[in-house]
Design an enzyme around this catalytic site. Structure first.
Site, PDB file in Angstrom:
ATOM      1  N   GLU A  57       0.635  -1.103   0.056  1.00  0.00           N
ATOM      2  CA  GLU A  57      -0.155  -0.290   0.090  1.00  0.00           C
ATOM      3  C   GLU A  57       0.615   1.207   0.069  1.00  0.00           C
ATOM      4  OE1 GLU A  57      -2.507   0.933   3.701  1.00  0.00           O
ATOM      5  OE2 GLU A  57      -3.522   2.493   2.346  1.00  0.00           O
ATOM      6  N   ASP A  58       1.851   1.564  -0.005  1.00  0.00           N
ATOM      7  CA  ASP A  58       2.690   2.591   0.907  1.00  0.00           C
ATOM      8  C   ASP A  58       4.242   2.842   0.141  1.00  0.00           C
ATOM      9  OD1 ASP A  58       1.112   2.588   2.561  1.00  0.00           O
ATOM     10  OD2 ASP A  58       2.179   2.229   4.722  1.00  0.00           O
TER      11      ASP A  58
END
Ligand code: MN
Length: 746
Positions: free
Chosen positions: A93-94
């Site tokens: 996600e990051d």
């Protein structure tokens, strides 16, 4: 690409490595084959990927996944697969790492879990109703329970470190946590996590009350341990004679559960006697557990008198969340009620860690297992296409807490249902078709109404007929999420058929007016405050919405627009569950500066003080945007707040009181006291109006047998004045309690 050393200082790097080494040391006993290597690889990948990220506290981000991995192992009891997934849970996600890379390096199983976790987080950031998001949480649950368990670890770590977050975000996270994660933790048997979730949420929403109870628990600690010692003393010898290792604990109940008791029973802290339960944990082999638990029970009840209705045997039939324990309440020294919990070490581990521990002892997947049958029910309910996320969630949630009841089919198959389930629920539990076509139900050979509430051990026989089908009234006869979803689905099928007529009518009208169909239909759905096109068509078919209404619109470039002259006067029915009262018009100028929204004066907004909780200056508050009615101001501990924040977190704005005003606000108090004599009303109103100088808006009082309950609605200026009034009233001789009221039903 800069080096790791340039992104993270050497002191920080030492800290990171130390945290990881600590995790590995703890894990050592469960590592097999390549586990160690894979954990190292996951760590190295995560350190590198997160190297430029920092947490709100300023710490290197990587400390978060390490701690989540540790919680998965140490507090939830998960194994190496979950630890690796937890280390990687935020990388996709990051950072630039992709799921494909993870799959290549760690295999399919871990890639799937990380993917599930990424999707959950992705949804969290989208401005979509939380209910939709949470339905997704549950879909991953049925696919691999570990996804949700890792998510729980993630959530608890974020809550433990929530301090640096802005207040309105804390409130939103707290609401979502108490709305879904705490009940889910309960259902999964993660008792410790559930308690911590609830405590942290309370600390956020009601910091003063939390601190107050916390200090009282601390102050009474010694007294409590002394009492537990005294309680155990006469038992010790006899339990030792049974000849197996055992230990006794007496931890106090959690702050949030004590607070619930104070509110539900309306008693002060000092009057709650069961602040703690005594737990006796025996260390015996599996095949001796049951008989030993009962031996201990017998020793205790030889010394102390038991209260028979409080005996609960979850050793013979465990709870639906896997909980096993033998509970009894006895009259202890000084006549106090003491709850005693008797269990084995194995049962204790399951009780504390829940799901993962349960599987550890259970080994192979057993289709009759309590969790398996529960997961199957969720799967079926999720498959139901017609249920909206919000319906699903509220049905589902109502089944998360609470106890179970057991019923049997004529063939002797046992079904576990939530307590309060009806004979009709049972029919749906056997099979959807049995529920759909149920015509008559016999319990223990007697014909009963379909709404009959089943008791443990009932034998239930359902007769069916092909011509039978569910109707709206059935919804009132069932409590399980499965039955509700199935009945709703049948109803919607029905509505859809009826709606066809409305659809045709509307489309014809729009065509005649030369207006586009699709976009205008959507506009009308919004205009009437409905949820879907199907609702609009149905409302037209049943004439709840009249097509003559379309006269209010003119067509501009194919689009319907409210005619100018009507715009101001046409009342629009907003689908708002909560009524509000607008702040007094006379003081409008002053009011504009009464509240700050996100730190700015609220003057550009239209705002209302919500009537469900009646906030007054000094209360902790937040603002809720409702598109048609402006902003509504609620107290952060308003009973509606949790629901609003959890469902519509993105509509929450930070609000605070800007200053004082000469204006008055409504506050409702519930007063209980003794002496129902005729002087009570006079005495109370003297104190309030003369002594305190507060205006009474309304006052009602009801007496029963030397005891009365009064509801007083006051007009006050701010929280200080209200607190002073409460203190003064509490100090009056015949008054027992004074509580500020919420109106959850408004
Ligand atoms: Mn995370």
């Amino acid at each position: 690409m800069p080096h790791l050393a340039e992104a993270i200082s050497s002191i920080e790097l030492t800290k990171v490595n130390r945290a990881f080494q600590k995790l590995k040391t703890q894990l050592k006993p469960v590592l097999q084959d390549d586990d160690g290597l894979n954990i190292d690889a996951a760590f190295n990948l995560a350190v590198e990927a997160h190297k430029f990220q920092r947490r709100k506290s300023g710490e290197p981000y990587i400390l978060h996944p390490i701690e989540v991995a540790r919680i998965c192992y140490a507090e939830i009891g998960l194994g190496p697969t979950a630890v690796i997934s937890a280390l990687l849970h935020d990388v996709v996600e990051d950072t630039d790492v992709t799921i494909e890379e993870i799959r290549k390096l760690f295999g399919d199983k871990i890639a799937k879990i990380v993917d599930g976790l990424t999707k959950l987080d992705g949804l969290y950031n989208v401005e979509s109703p939380q209910a939709e998001n949470l339905k997704k949480v549950l879909s991953t649950l049925v696919y691999d329970v570990r996804v949700v368990l890792i998510k729980m670890a993630d959530r608890i770590h974020n809550l433990r470190t929530i301090g640096p977050m802005p207040r309105h975000k804390q409130l939103k996270i707290a609401a979502e946590t108490s709305f879904i994660y705490a009940p889910l933790a309960h259902r999964l048997g993660l008792y410790q996590l559930k308690t911590e979730f609830e405590d942290i949420c309370m600390k956020i929403t009601e910091p003063d009350t939390y601190a107050d109870i916390e200090s009282k628990i601390f102050a009474t600690q010694q007294e409590r341990s002394k009492y537990i010692k005294e309680f155990i003393k006469p038992l010790n010898h006899s339990i030792k004679e049974l000849d197996f290792p055992f230990r006794v604990t007496g931890r106090p109940k959690s702050i949030s559960s004590i607070w619930n008791k104070i509110q539900n029973k309306n008693v002060p802290f000092e009057e709650i006697y069961d602040l703690f339960a005594v737990r006796i944990i025996v260390d015996v082999p599996r095949n001796k557990e049951k008989s030993v638990c009962w031996q201990v029970y017998s020793v205790i009840t030889d010394v102390y008198k038991p209260i028979p209705e409080r005996l609960k045997d979850w050793v013979t039939s465990p709870k639906g969340n896997g909980y096993e324990s033998l509970h009894t309440t006895v009259i202890g020294p000084m006549g106090k009620f003491v709850e005693v919990q008797i269990r084995s070490e194995r049962m204790d581990e399951i009780a504390e860690k829940g799901f993962a521990a349960h599987w550890k002892y259970k080994g192979v997947k057993d289709q009759n297992d309590v969790y398996n049958s529960w997961l199957n029910t969720i799967r079926e309910t999720l498959d139901e296409q017609h249920t909206t996320a919000i319906e699903f969630l509220s049905d589902f949630k109502s089944n998360l807490y609470g106890e179970e009841v057991y019923g049997f089919t004529p063939k002797g198959d046992m079904k576990i249902l939530p307590k309060g389930a009806s004979a009709l629920d049972f029919a749906f539990a056997i099979h959807t078709d049995v529920g759909y076509h149920a015509t008559g139900i016999k319990v223990n050979n007697k014909l009963v109404p379909m709404g009959y509430v089943i008791s443990n051990g009932d034998q239930i026989h359902v007769t069916t007929s092909k011509n039978q089908k569910p109707n709206e009234d059935w919804l009132k006869l069932v409590v399980t999420s499965k039955a509700k979803a199935k009945i709703r689905s049948a109803m919607k099928e029905d509505r859809k058929k009826k709606g066809e007529l409305g659809k045709e009518d509307l489309e014809r009208k729009l065509k005649n007016k030369n207006a586009h169909i699709d976009e205008n239909v959507d506009m009308l759905v919004k205009y009437y405050g409905l949820n879907s096109r199907a609702d609009l068509f149905y409302s037209i078919a049943t004439e709840q919405v009249k097509l003559t209404d379309l006269k209010k619109f003119e067509v501009v470039l194919g689009k319907l627009q409210v005619k100018k002259s009507l715009e101001e006067t046409t009342p629009i029915q907003a689908p708002e569950p909560i009524q509000t009262h607008k702040i007094d018009h006379k003081n409008e100028e002053e009011n504009k500066n009464l509240i700050l929204i996100n730190g700015e004066p609220a003057s550009q907004y239209k705002f209302f003080l919500s009537q469900c909780c009646n906030p007054v200056p000094g209360d902790s508050i937040f603002a809720y945007t409702s598109s048609l009615a402006g902003l509504k101001i609620h107290r952060t501990n308003c009973p509606n707040a949790t629901n609003l924040m959890a469902h519509y977190g993105y509509r929450i704005l930070k609000a605070e009181w800007a200053g004082m005003t000469s204006q008055n606000f409504v506050a409702d108090l519930l007063i209980t006291g003794t002496d129902t004599g005729p002087g009570v009303i006079r005495e109370l109103s003297n104190v309030i109006s003369d002594q305190l100088g507060i205006n009474i808006r309304s006052f009602s009082i009801e007496g029963k047998e030397g005891y009365y309950e009064g509801r007083i609605s006051l007009l006050i200026r701010n929280k200080d004045q209200l607190s002073q009034a409460i203190r003064t009233l509490e100090a009056m001789e015949n008054i027992s309690t004074v509580v500020r009221l919420n109106n959850p039903n408004i």
